[in-house]
Design an enzyme around this catalytic site. Structure first.
Site, PDB file in Angstrom:
ATOM      1  N   CYS A   1       0.807  -1.215   0.000  1.00 16.09           N
ATOM      2  CA  CYS A   1       0.000   0.000   0.000  1.00 16.09           C
ATOM      3  C   CYS A   1       0.844   1.271   0.000  1.00 16.09           C
ATOM      4  CB  CYS A   1      -0.951   0.007   1.189  1.00 16.09           C
ATOM      5  SG  CYS A   1      -2.136  -1.359   1.176  1.00 16.09           S
TER       6      CYS A   1
ATOM      7  N   HIS B   1      -3.260   7.394   1.905  1.00 11.98           N
ATOM      8  CA  HIS B   1      -3.666   6.071   1.450  1.00 11.98           C
ATOM      9  C   HIS B   1      -5.093   5.836   1.922  1.00 11.98           C
ATOM     10  CE1 HIS B   1      -4.016   1.880   0.730  1.00 11.98           C
ATOM     11  NE2 HIS B   1      -3.800   1.504   1.978  1.00 11.98           N
TER      12      HIS B   1
ATOM     13  N   ASN C   1     -10.059   0.049  -0.603  1.00 13.30           N
ATOM     14  CA  ASN C   1      -8.594   0.083  -0.504  1.00 13.30           C
ATOM     15  C   ASN C   1      -8.010  -0.474  -1.794  1.00 13.30           C
ATOM     16  OD1 ASN C   1      -5.882  -0.311   0.063  1.00 13.30           O
ATOM     17  ND2 ASN C   1      -6.223  -1.137   2.098  1.00 13.30           N
TER      18      ASN C   1
END
Length: 323
Positions: A114, A250, A280
């Site tokens: 990520c 993020h 996500n």
């Protein structure tokens, strides 16, 4: 004069298939209300059968080129941040290079889960500041739907597919924090936390594997480490949270985003949020949010941005840039 890596173009691509939370109610003991309350996610996009990470990345890259008014021949290097490359090798980046028709320069992948786009921007910045290249295409692209355990309601409802791309271009600056472009970078990792976020398979184990996550542990580390890395990056150039126009984090979980903003002493009015629409998307989430933020009219030339992310490894970091 100081060389700066300045944003020349931004773009994104999302697969056509939109998956609302209600779709998971058919096969899991979950609900739209449960997912929204714990993550802030309302929907996400899933790639179609046969649609690969490099396909998504190429679409986003073309959008960024169009935004910059450039062609593939204007790009000297291409970096793809991804944990879900099409094949073990060659890299997704070389596949994108071919799909764009870019016959010169070089291309490579970065894998920091990520946090991948932050690490990729740091690499692009180093290439530009050192004078090795003039323009770099930086892409975050993922097809996390391919590594989900569809029986695990704690993870499979959180992730989505997509891609975002940014063109960074060498421009002259004065060397102070009023310059446009990337102003500072802070990167970190600690392999001792591997077991709280990982995929339980890979090439050398001869298994495909699924994503596994200890959600409470990831949450605990995320807020502390994200706020700290942002403060470190700002401190390197003599700035602090009060100087920020936008945090572009993020997009993992709305509670992490809110907690990080509070810890940094900032209002959610200063945060670009897209998690409700994308879920996500791992390395794709920051460039997706940047592209959407610009399209919404939130991000404007001269704004000071902090992007920060944490992912499996653990790996985390931040970039401060002036748009």
């Amino acid at each position: 004069m100081t060389k700066r890596a300045v944003v020349a173009g931004i773009g994104h691509y999302l697969p056509e298939r939109v998956v609302p939370n209600s779709e998971f109610e058919k096969s899991l003991d979950t609900s739209d209300e449960w997912i929204r309350a714990r993550s802030g996610i309302e929907r996400r996009h899933f790639a179609a059968e046969g649609q690969t990470t490099s396909n998504l990345a190429t679409q986003a890259a073309q959008a960024a080129l169009d935004d910059a008014g450039l062609t593939p021949d204007d790009i000297d290097a291409l970096i793809v941040a991804t944990s879900t490359a099409d094949l073990t090798f060659p890299s997704a980046a070389t596949m994108v290079q071919a799909q764009l028709g870019m016959r010169q320069g070089f291309a490579f992948d970065v894998q920091a889960v990520c946090a991948g786009f932050v690490f990729a921007m740091a690499n692009a910045n180093a290439l530009i500041v050192s004078g090795q290249v003039k323009r770099v295409m930086v892409i975050g692209a993922e097809t996390f739907s391919r590594i989900m355990d569809w029986t695990d309601r704690s993870t499979c409802v959180l992730f989505g597919d997509g891609a975002g791309a940014m063109v960074l271009e060498a421009q002259d600056g004065t060397g102070d924090n009023a310059d446009r472009g990337i102003l500072s970078v802070d990167l970190n990792s600690d392999g001792n936390y591997r077991d709280i976020l990982y995929v339980d398979g890979g090439v050398s184990t001869n298994t495909t594997g699924h994503l596994r996550m200890e959600g409470k542990e990831v949450f605990r580390h995320a807020i502390e480490k994200l706020a700290a890395t942002a403060a470190t990056a700002l401190g390197k150039i003599g700035l602090d949270g009060s100087d920020i126009d936008w945090i572009v984090p993020h997009q993992a979980n709305i509670r992490i985003i809110q907690g990080t903003a509070r810890k940094m002493g900032l209002s959610m009015d200063n945060v670009v949020v897209t998690v409700q629409d994308h879920g996500n998307t791992s390395a794709a989430s920051i460039p997706l949010a940047l592209s959407v933020g610009k399209a919404r009219g939130q991000i404007k030339t001269g704004d000071l941005l902090v992007t920060e992310a944490i992912g499996g490894g653990l790996a985390w970091g931040s970039v401060v840039l002036r748009w």
